[in-house]
Design an enzyme around this catalytic site. Structure first.
Site, PDB file in Angstrom:
ATOM      1  N   SER A  20      -1.667 -30.084   1.292  1.00 51.92           N
ATOM      2  CA  SER A  20      -1.030 -31.397   1.402  1.00 51.92           C
ATOM      3  C   SER A  20      -0.515 -31.606   2.822  1.00 51.92           C
ATOM      4  CB  SER A  20       0.134 -31.500   0.419  1.00 51.92           C
ATOM      5  OG  SER A  20       0.914 -32.623   0.764  1.00 51.92           O
ATOM      6  N   HIS A  44      -5.318 -33.270   1.124  1.00 51.26           N
ATOM      7  CA  HIS A  44      -4.516 -34.085   0.206  1.00 51.26           C
ATOM      8  C   HIS A  44      -3.526 -34.927   1.016  1.00 51.26           C
ATOM      9  CE1 HIS A  44      -2.579 -34.741  -3.791  1.00 51.26           C
ATOM     10  NE2 HIS A  44      -1.448 -34.751  -3.106  1.00 51.26           N
ATOM     11  N   ASP A  46      -0.468 -37.658   0.781  1.00 50.59           N
ATOM     12  CA  ASP A  46       0.556 -38.211  -0.109  1.00 50.59           C
ATOM     13  C   ASP A  46       1.117 -39.509   0.454  1.00 50.59           C
ATOM     14  OD1 ASP A  46       0.898 -36.250  -2.263  1.00 50.59           O
ATOM     15  OD2 ASP A  46       1.423 -34.883  -0.633  1.00 50.59           O
ATOM     16  N   MET A  48       3.882 -42.456  -0.145  1.00 49.60           N
ATOM     17  CA  MET A  48       5.128 -42.708  -0.893  1.00 49.60           C
ATOM     18  C   MET A  48       5.743 -44.027  -0.445  1.00 49.60           C
ATOM     19  SD  MET A  48       6.763 -38.947  -0.616  1.00 49.60           S
ATOM     20  CE  MET A  48       5.857 -37.502  -1.162  1.00 49.60           C
ATOM     21  N   HIS A  78      -3.361 -39.491  -2.773  1.00 48.21           N
ATOM     22  CA  HIS A  78      -2.465 -39.544  -3.942  1.00 48.21           C
ATOM     23  C   HIS A  78      -1.409 -40.610  -3.645  1.00 48.21           C
ATOM     24  CE1 HIS A  78       0.971 -37.162  -6.164  1.00 48.21           C
ATOM     25  NE2 HIS A  78       0.633 -38.262  -6.814  1.00 48.21           N
ATOM     26  N   MET A  80       1.745 -42.700  -4.526  1.00 50.06           N
ATOM     27  CA  MET A  80       2.960 -42.749  -5.357  1.00 50.06           C
ATOM     28  C   MET A  80       3.633 -44.068  -5.031  1.00 50.06           C
ATOM     29  SD  MET A  80       3.914 -38.775  -4.650  1.00 50.06           S
ATOM     30  CE  MET A  80       2.747 -38.679  -3.298  1.00 50.06           C
ATOM     31  N   MET A 149       1.373 -33.447 -12.197  1.00 49.68           N
ATOM     32  CA  MET A 149       2.443 -33.114 -11.249  1.00 49.68           C
ATOM     33  C   MET A 149       3.233 -31.927 -11.786  1.00 49.68           C
ATOM     34  SD  MET A 149       2.161 -35.149  -8.659  1.00 49.68           S
ATOM     35  CE  MET A 149       3.553 -34.384  -7.825  1.00 49.68           C
ATOM     36  N   ASP A 187      -0.201 -30.351  -8.693  1.00 49.65           N
ATOM     37  CA  ASP A 187       0.422 -30.701  -7.414  1.00 49.65           C
ATOM     38  C   ASP A 187       1.922 -30.428  -7.465  1.00 49.65           C
ATOM     39  OD1 ASP A 187       1.161 -31.861  -5.023  1.00 49.65           O
ATOM     40  OD2 ASP A 187       0.469 -33.885  -5.531  1.00 49.65           O
TER      41      ASP A 187
HETATM   42  C1  DX5 Z   1       4.986 -34.314  -3.950  1.00 49.04           C
HETATM   43  C2  DX5 Z   1       3.597 -34.432  -3.365  1.00 49.04           C
HETATM   44  C3  DX5 Z   1       2.942 -33.134  -3.147  1.00 49.04           C
HETATM   45  C4  DX5 Z   1       3.639 -32.247  -2.174  1.00 49.04           C
HETATM   46  C5  DX5 Z   1       3.368 -30.842  -2.594  1.00 49.04           C
HETATM   47  O1  DX5 Z   1       5.480 -35.577  -4.193  1.00 49.04           O
HETATM   48  O2  DX5 Z   1       2.751 -35.213  -4.201  1.00 49.04           O
HETATM   49  O3  DX5 Z   1       1.574 -33.286  -2.793  1.00 49.04           O
HETATM   50  O4  DX5 Z   1       3.246 -32.419  -0.851  1.00 49.04           O
HETATM   51  O5  DX5 Z   1       4.125 -30.055  -1.793  1.00 49.04           O
HETATM   52  P1  DX5 Z   1       4.491 -28.560  -2.113  1.00 49.04           P
HETATM   53  O6  DX5 Z   1       3.218 -27.799  -2.246  1.00 49.04           O
HETATM   54  O7  DX5 Z   1       5.291 -28.195  -0.901  1.00 49.04           O
HETATM   55  O8  DX5 Z   1       5.294 -28.556  -3.376  1.00 49.04           O
HETATM   56 ZN    ZN Z   2       0.471 -35.144  -3.856  1.00 47.59          ZN
END
Ligand code: DX5
Ligand code: ZN
Length: 234
Positions: A20, A44, A46, A48, A78, A80, A149, A187
């Protein structure tokens, strides 16, 4: 390109690892990626929105820049964000390989998945730790990936929630029963120490941010995770 993606998706005998970029060096993402030494199966990303999750991260510009720099990479996006459907077109324009939306972030999950697939992009459904696998049962036929998750989304470096493993197992069973072919991704809170546990429950792709990028040797950490997953997954 479609052929290459298909091969990646079918090589599910072993655990795939998706580092990620949330934990990459924000001022030098390229250097973080090069430290992976081509060990990563997927990258990956993310996204947000500060609304669906209590944090902000990147937007579609970073996806566009990554696609330009790495035209053949499998980029796993991904999102969110809520409502998911308002953001899907701007991310599709950045040419992700896979676009995953949260089941909790839209009242129109079926339509959103169709809109992703209509653009020739793989479609993923993510579920939070408190969301039962049964909630997405009626749309599993549309999923290329189901993302379970294993932390509450919003931040990297959180502690793994082992109770979600039961859902991973359930989703693997449902896949077999119905003869579907979605891959199961996990994840949050994953690293070399629990990759085997995830794979043993049916996880095909492990996302890992903190474990990979905070390690002195990110490539070695990815390799360790893949080996751990492969040994348990046969
Ligand atoms: C959390 C993200 C993850 C995050 C995982 O909201 O969707 O992808 O980056 O990070 P680690 O592996 O550090 O838990
Ligand atoms: Zn993620």
């Amino acid at each position: 390109m479609a052929g290459a993606l298909q091969i990646k998706l079918k090589s599910s005998e072993k655990l795939l690892v998706a580092p990620s970029l949330l934990s990459a060096d924000i001022l030098n993402i390229e250097s973080s990626i090069s430290k992976l030494e081509n060990t990563a199966d997927w990258l990956h990303l993310d996204i947000m929105d500060g609304h669906f999750v209590p944090n902000l991260s990147y937007g579609p510009f970073l996806l566009k820049a990554l696609r330009k720099k790495y035209p053949n990479a499998f980029i796993d996006v991904h999102i969110m964000v809520e409502p998911a459907e308002n953001f899907v077109p701007m991310f599709l324009a950045g040419k992700p390989s896979l676009l995953t939306v949260h089941a909790e972030a839209t009242p129109h999950l079926h339509r959103v998945l169709q809109s992703i697939k209509a653009e020739g992009v793989l479609a993923g459904i993510a579920i939070n730790p408190a969301t039962p696998a049964e909630l997405i049962s009626p749309v599993l036929n549309l999923a290329d990936v189901v993302l379970v998750m294993s932390v509450n989304p919003g931040f990297g470096g959180q502690k793994f929630i082992p109770e979600v493993l039961g859902k991973v197992h359930k989703l693997a069973e449902l896949r077999k029963e119905r003869n579907y072919d979605y891959l199961i991704e996990m994840d949050g809170g994953l690293g070399p120490e629990n990759a085997a546990l995830a794979a043993a429950h049916g996880c095909d792709i492990a996302v890992a941010g903190n474990a990979v990028f905070s390690s002195p040797n990110p490539a070695e950490t990815v390799r360790k995770m893949k080996t751990a997953g492969g040994e348990n997954n046969g």
